[in-house]
Enzyme design. Structure first.
Site, PDB file in Angstrom:
ATOM      1  N   LYS A   1       9.561   9.693  -1.872  1.00  0.00           N
ATOM      2  CA  LYS A   1       8.756   9.073  -0.533  1.00  0.00           C
ATOM      3  C   LYS A   1       9.845   9.210   0.692  1.00  0.00           C
ATOM      4  O   LYS A   1       9.419   9.461   1.788  1.00  0.00           O
ATOM      5  CB  LYS A   1       8.357   7.498  -0.796  1.00  0.00           C
ATOM      6  CG  LYS A   1       7.391   7.329  -1.921  1.00  0.00           C
ATOM      7  CD  LYS A   1       6.764   6.020  -1.829  1.00  0.00           C
ATOM      8  CE  LYS A   1       5.497   5.961  -3.009  1.00  0.00           C
ATOM      9  NZ  LYS A   1       4.671   4.755  -2.943  1.00  0.00           N
TER      10      LYS A   1
ATOM     11  N   LYS B   1      -3.761   7.646  -3.747  1.00  0.00           N
ATOM     12  CA  LYS B   1      -4.539   7.104  -2.450  1.00  0.00           C
ATOM     13  C   LYS B   1      -4.145   7.291  -1.117  1.00  0.00           C
ATOM     14  O   LYS B   1      -4.860   7.197  -0.150  1.00  0.00           O
ATOM     15  CB  LYS B   1      -5.125   5.593  -2.746  1.00  0.00           C
ATOM     16  CG  LYS B   1      -3.915   4.717  -2.426  1.00  0.00           C
ATOM     17  CD  LYS B   1      -4.313   3.259  -2.946  1.00  0.00           C
ATOM     18  CE  LYS B   1      -3.488   2.682  -4.047  1.00  0.00           C
ATOM     19  NZ  LYS B   1      -2.247   2.502  -3.796  1.00  0.00           N
TER      20      LYS B   1
ATOM     21  N   LYS C   1       0.302  14.350  -8.376  1.00  0.00           N
ATOM     22  CA  LYS C   1      -0.382  13.294  -8.986  1.00  0.00           C
ATOM     23  C   LYS C   1      -1.549  12.846  -7.748  1.00  0.00           C
ATOM     24  O   LYS C   1      -1.498  12.877  -6.506  1.00  0.00           O
ATOM     25  CB  LYS C   1       0.482  12.008  -8.966  1.00  0.00           C
ATOM     26  CG  LYS C   1       0.123  10.477  -9.305  1.00  0.00           C
ATOM     27  CD  LYS C   1       1.144   9.527  -9.403  1.00  0.00           C
ATOM     28  CE  LYS C   1       1.376   8.863  -8.150  1.00  0.00           C
ATOM     29  NZ  LYS C   1       0.116   7.859  -7.731  1.00  0.00           N
TER      30      LYS C   1
HETATM   31  P1  ATP Z   1       0.385   5.400  -3.330  1.00  0.00           P
HETATM   32  O1  ATP Z   1      -0.125   6.835  -2.771  1.00  0.00           O
HETATM   33  O2  ATP Z   1       0.281   4.561  -2.189  1.00  0.00           O
HETATM   34  O3  ATP Z   1       1.565   5.199  -4.106  1.00  0.00           O
HETATM   35  P2  ATP Z   1      -0.895   5.355  -5.881  1.00  0.00           P
HETATM   36  O4  ATP Z   1      -2.475   5.763  -5.851  1.00  0.00           O
HETATM   37  O5  ATP Z   1       0.091   5.957  -6.382  1.00  0.00           O
HETATM   38  O6  ATP Z   1      -0.908   4.882  -4.231  1.00  0.00           O
HETATM   39  P3  ATP Z   1      -0.102   2.472  -6.555  1.00  0.00           P
HETATM   40  O7  ATP Z   1      -0.604   1.514  -5.826  1.00  0.00           O
HETATM   41  O8  ATP Z   1       1.178   3.194  -6.394  1.00  0.00           O
HETATM   42  O9  ATP Z   1      -1.200   3.863  -6.326  1.00  0.00           O
HETATM   43  O10 ATP Z   1      -0.337   2.450  -8.109  1.00  0.00           O
HETATM   44  C1  ATP Z   1      -1.145   1.550  -8.749  1.00  0.00           C
HETATM   45  C2  ATP Z   1      -1.349   1.664 -10.213  1.00  0.00           C
HETATM   46  O11 ATP Z   1      -2.034   2.831 -10.266  1.00  0.00           O
HETATM   47  C3  ATP Z   1      -0.036   1.939 -10.828  1.00  0.00           C
HETATM   48  O12 ATP Z   1      -0.058   1.362 -12.111  1.00  0.00           O
HETATM   49  C4  ATP Z   1       0.121   3.353 -10.962  1.00  0.00           C
HETATM   50  O13 ATP Z   1       1.087   3.862 -12.083  1.00  0.00           O
HETATM   51  C5  ATP Z   1      -1.352   3.751 -11.237  1.00  0.00           C
HETATM   52  N1  ATP Z   1      -1.596   5.366 -10.794  1.00  0.00           N
HETATM   53  C6  ATP Z   1      -1.367   5.493  -9.645  1.00  0.00           C
HETATM   54  N2  ATP Z   1      -1.870   6.855  -9.334  1.00  0.00           N
HETATM   55  C7  ATP Z   1      -2.252   7.073 -10.536  1.00  0.00           C
HETATM   56  C8  ATP Z   1      -2.463   8.416 -11.159  1.00  0.00           C
HETATM   57  N3  ATP Z   1      -2.903   9.473 -10.409  1.00  0.00           N
HETATM   58  N4  ATP Z   1      -3.045   8.587 -12.423  1.00  0.00           N
HETATM   59  C9  ATP Z   1      -2.795   7.558 -13.314  1.00  0.00           C
HETATM   60  N5  ATP Z   1      -2.297   6.386 -12.873  1.00  0.00           N
HETATM   61  C10 ATP Z   1      -2.087   6.278 -11.721  1.00  0.00           C
HETATM   62 MG    MG Z   2       2.343   5.148  -6.109  1.00  0.00          MG
END
Ligand code: ATP
Ligand code: MG
Length: 330
Positions: A112, A201, A198
């Protein structure tokens, strides 16, 4: 006594299919046999640039989506992180028991922060470095047994264990030591446009992720234009066929089918058939979630559930924080 689990999603954007598969779906399955704590991680959202109005909407949407996805207030404590002040409070204490080196070694920080120049840190909020200690507080306040996470969060749970063990050793028993739970498939749903990355969002390319609130036609188009390969064989081989393997993963998780059964089902078929099947199952899911969401988003029922969640969480959190303060001499 039932074992306790906790999970959360950061309100940095629209909740995605990756979040659903990696986090929410697991929690919904867990609530039958476990005591569930599920919160909206709004304090964590401050680590990346945000607009107050958008943040407020994301928070409310996240809470409504948890319920829309099947979380039940009878078996889960659903609350908003910033409404339980002990999270930030304990986060500070934990940050004073964590070294800069430990935090700088976190892969998520390296990803990040992406520091390329000597004064590159001038542009990075300190929260990007220290948020794992807030995350440790989120977990340790509630004496949880298990933290179900995507693979990207494994290192942070290890850090949480290290901080907890360190403090238990120094001050006497304070914290329960948690373990992570990572599912075999679906622990990492990949970006549809770049399947080596990955699904996130906070990604800048909306075509790469499916929001749970995407119009079903939009979602269908995103799946239809997902990057695959030119091998023309539906096979689970993440290394050589990341795009196809990602679509298979989504299908297998949402259909509750084994990977080998999915491979058999699509044997000899072209990628169009696979994409249509994936789009069907995803759109069916989105339709159900969105119908539930519409009923909830402006309802006082949602307010009531969040208020009750806050009360339940605050009670436990304040007891734990009081114990910490006492043990460390405050
Ligand atoms: P950001 O981009 O803001 O980090 P994010 O989509 O990675 O957003 P988080 O809020 O960091 O979401 O993670 C929330 C939960 O969703 C965590 O348990 C994380 O491990 C899971 N998660 C996030 N992205 C994925 C993915 N692509 N596949 C499976 N699990 C995910
Ligand atoms: Mg994340």
């Amino acid at each position: 006594m039932k074992k306790r689990i906790i999970s959360a999603i950061t309100t940095t954007g629209k909740i995605t299919l990756g979040n659903y598969i990696g986090a929410i779906k697991q929690i919904v399955d867990y609530q039958k046999d476990y005591e569930v704590f599920m919160f909206v991680a709004d304090l964590h959202a401050l680590t990346t640039p945000f607009e107050p109005k958008q943040l407020q909407e994301n928070i409310r949407h996240a809470a409504a989506l948890y319920l829309a996805c099947g979380l039940k207030p009878e078996s889960a404590t659903i609350f908003i992180q910033s409404q339980v002040k002990e999270h930030a409070n304990l986060g500070w204490v934990l940050s004073c028991h964590t070294t800069m080196g430990e935090l700088q070694r976190m892969t998520q920080f390296k990803d990040k922060a992406n520091i390329k120049t000597a004064n590159g840190t001038e542009k990075i909020p300190t929260g990007i470095l220290t948020y794992p200690t807030l995350m440790a507080a989120d977990i340790l306040l509630y004496d949880v047994d298990i933290v179900p996470v995507g693979r990207d969060q494994k290192q942070h749970i290890e850090l949480t264990r290290n901080i907890a063990t360190r403090m238990n050793n120094k001050y006497g028993e304070i914290f329960k030591i948690p373990t992570e739970s990572i599912q075999k498939h679906g622990a990492k749903i990949m970006d549809l446009q770049d399947p080596t990355k990955k699904m996130s969002k906070s990604s800048s390319n909306a075509k790469g992720y499916i929001s749970l609130l995407d119009d079903v036609n939009v979602a269908r188009k995103k799946i239809a234009s997902a990057i695959t390969d030119s091998l023309n064989q539906v096979k689970f081989d993440p290394e050589n066929q990341p795009g196809v393997s990602n679509l298979l993963t989504i299908y297998s998780v949402l259909k509750n089918m084994s990977m080998s059964d999915c491979e058999k089902q699509f044997q000899g078929q072209n990628y169009g058939v696979l994409k249509t099947a994936v789009a069907d199952v995803v759109c069916e899911l989105l339709t159900t979630i969105q119908n539930n969401f519409k009923q909830l988003i402006n309802s006082s029922k949602l307010d009531d559930i969040l208020k009750e969640g806050q009360q339940t969480a605050s009670k436990l959190a304040s007891q734990k924080l009081a114990l910490v303060y006492k043990k460390i001499g405050l």
